[in-house]
Design a protein around this motif. Structure first.
Motif, short mmCIF file in Angstrom:
data_model
loop_
_atom_site.label_atom_id
_atom_site.label_comp_id
_atom_site.label_asym_id
_atom_site.label_seq_id
_atom_site.Cartn_x
_atom_site.Cartn_y
_atom_site.Cartn_z
N PHE A 52 3.89 -2.25 -1.88
CA PHE A 52 2.43 -2.31 -1.80
C PHE A 52 1.84 -1.38 -2.86
CE2 PHE A 52 -1.48 -1.03 0.82
CZ PHE A 52 -2.15 -2.21 0.54
N GLU A 53 1.17 -1.98 -3.84
CA GLU A 53 0.76 -1.20 -5.00
C GLU A 53 -0.55 -0.45 -4.81
OE1 GLU A 53 0.89 -4.05 -8.14
OE2 GLU A 53 3.09 -4.14 -8.15
N LYS A 54 -1.28 -0.80 -3.76
CA LYS A 54 -2.57 -0.13 -3.54
C LYS A 54 -2.38 1.16 -2.74
CE LYS A 54 -4.96 -4.55 -3.63
NZ LYS A 54 -6.14 -4.44 -4.49
N SER A 55 -3.46 1.79 -2.43
CA SER A 55 -3.43 3.00 -1.60
C SER A 55 -2.66 2.73 -0.31
CB SER A 55 -4.86 3.41 -1.25
OG SER A 55 -4.85 4.14 -0.04
N ASN A 56 -1.82 3.65 0.06
CA ASN A 56 -1.06 3.46 1.28
C ASN A 56 -1.80 3.91 2.54
OD1 ASN A 56 1.05 2.17 0.15
ND2 ASN A 56 2.42 3.93 0.05
N SER A 57 -3.04 4.30 2.38
CA SER A 57 -3.76 4.81 3.56
C SER A 57 -3.95 3.71 4.60
CB SER A 57 -5.11 5.43 3.18
OG SER A 57 -5.97 4.41 2.69
N LEU A 58 -4.22 2.48 4.14
CA LEU A 58 -4.36 1.36 5.07
C LEU A 58 -3.07 1.19 5.87
CD1 LEU A 58 -5.99 -1.23 6.00
CD2 LEU A 58 -4.66 -2.47 4.30
N LEU A 59 -1.97 1.23 5.11
CA LEU A 59 -0.66 1.01 5.73
C LEU A 59 -0.37 2.05 6.80
CD1 LEU A 59 2.01 -0.45 5.67
CD2 LEU A 59 2.67 0.86 3.67
N TYR A 60 -0.55 3.33 6.46
CA TYR A 60 -0.12 4.38 7.38
C TYR A 60 -1.15 4.69 8.47
CZ TYR A 60 3.86 4.92 4.33
OH TYR A 60 4.99 4.66 3.62
N HIS A 61 -2.43 4.41 8.18
CA HIS A 61 -3.45 4.75 9.18
C HIS A 61 -3.80 3.59 10.11
CE1 HIS A 61 -4.57 8.21 6.36
NE2 HIS A 61 -3.80 8.65 7.34
N HIS A 62 -3.62 2.36 9.63
CA HIS A 62 -4.04 1.23 10.45
C HIS A 62 -2.93 0.67 11.32
CE1 HIS A 62 -8.08 0.00 8.56
NE2 HIS A 62 -7.84 1.26 8.30
N TYR A 63 -1.69 0.96 10.97
CA TYR A 63 -0.59 0.34 11.72
C TYR A 63 0.31 1.41 12.33
CZ TYR A 63 -2.17 -3.93 9.53
OH TYR A 63 -2.93 -4.99 9.13
N ASP A 64 0.60 1.19 13.58
CA ASP A 64 1.38 2.15 14.33
C ASP A 64 2.86 1.74 14.29
OD1 ASP A 64 2.04 4.18 16.07
OD2 ASP A 64 1.39 3.11 17.87
N GLY A 65 3.46 1.84 13.14
CA GLY A 65 4.89 1.52 13.01
C GLY A 65 5.12 0.10 12.52
N LYS A 66 6.41 -0.23 12.26
CA LYS A 66 6.71 -1.51 11.62
C LYS A 66 6.41 -2.71 12.51
CE LYS A 66 11.63 -2.76 12.21
NZ LYS A 66 12.98 -2.83 11.64
N ASP A 67 6.63 -2.56 13.83
CA ASP A 67 6.39 -3.71 14.70
C ASP A 67 4.90 -4.04 14.78
OD1 ASP A 67 9.01 -4.55 15.49
OD2 ASP A 67 9.18 -2.69 16.62
#
Lengths: 213, 213
Positions: free
Chosen positions: B50-65
């Motif tokens: 994911f080339e964009k800011s990872n804030s969406l990834l780490y703040h919006h989702y509670d783990g891989k599932d």
């Protein structure tokens, strides 16, 4: 996904000699798998179900996947010994009874837990060659059984001139799909679909196979 | 297991606006899932794609599932928007084209990897209610589409008086089974079976559905 799952769930195949260490270990694996599911299963949890010496467990198996592949092989050997499809004389009655059992709208808790575990184990085959080999052997054996049943129906004049391998493939694949959908969708939704699948598949097979009498 | 998998595999659904962060994250999830499979996937590996800011990834989702369930929902929304079953006018041609595509004996590497990932994700639904909800919604939508196609065939006098929901259930369950068997058995063995399933299911549906003309 075969008859063995029925036998497993009713515990029949574990009415084994108490001195048979391998069978006892397989029974422990079965219990641990139903209780914990694949993802949460550890070789320690299997050990906790296994009342005998744990040396077999820890020295003979290289981790949980190695043990579970051994478990699949054991289960299949039981299935091959039992050949449950030959219990009923008439080939059509045999197919019908198989489908009524495998495509029952609901399962009791034991059969459902075992089905969940088998669906999880099968998914391991998507990336693990040892599981893939076990499920290929499993599917091949069950396909041969179904093919033989259809061929027998043709030879006995009960079925028309269908292609036995094609019919067997459709039946088997539908059963794999039903088993998967049953435990991966809402139970009420899954039960409604499986009830329809059973009725449609039986009506469709009756149309295709049965000679007008 | 539906048309969306085709679109996913050909990358069509990810021809999205480069400024659409959610779509870019879903594309990264898709790539990471195909490359690593479910078991080896981590949220870090998705972040690496994911080339964009990872804030969406780490703040919006509670783990891989949590992220993967979001991914399933995204994929299904694409599918619902596209309604690919309405591209062909004649209901029988539509069914035939769907089955020829979904039951092609072999898949290219992209479609195969995606199918493996979807079979692994579906197996999570055996013990995870969020996955089960996503796959129930998925199966319900696809079943409604198939039912509508069969009903349209009846209304247009192309098909006889069958039960549309039953026919749809048999088709859908067979497709789930074929998708599962394809990636959980030896590829050559699976291809032979799926080739037979396609031919038998089409012949059987032609017998059941098509009015003599």
């Amino acid at each position: 996904m075969n008859e063995y799952s029925i036998k497993m769930a009713t515990g029949d195949i574990f009415d084994v000699d108490a001195d048979d260490t391998e069978a006892a270990l397989m029974a422990a694996t079965y219990c641990a798998l139903c209780d914990h599911g694949y993802a949460d299963l550890t070789i320690q949890k299997i050990g906790a179900e296994f009342e005998k010496s744990n040396s077999l467990l820890y020295h003979h198996y290289d981790g949980k996947d190695d043990l579970l592949v051994g478990f699949l092989e054991f289960v299949l050997d039981q299935f091959e010994t039992d050949v449950p499809l030959e219990d009923v004389d008439d080939p059509w009655d045999r197919l019908e009874r198989l489908l009524e059992h495998m495509l029952a709208p609901t399962l009791d808790d034991d059969r459902r837990e075992f089905t969940e575990a088998m669906v999880e184990l099968r998914a391991q085959a998507a990336h693990d060659p040892a599981y893939r080999e076990a499920f290929t052997r499993h599917d091949r054996f069950f396909h041969e059984q179904l093919t033989a049943t259809v061929r027998e129906g043709i030879d006995r004049g009960r079925f028309g001139a269908v292609d036995p391998e094609r019919v067997a493939s459709l039946v088997q694949t539908t059963l794999v799909g039903a088993m998967t959908q049953r435990v991966t969708t809402d139970p009420e939704y899954g039960a409604a679909r499986i009830d329809e699948v059973r009725r449609e598949l039986l009506a469709s097979l009756a149309d295709r196979l049965l000679e007008d009498t």
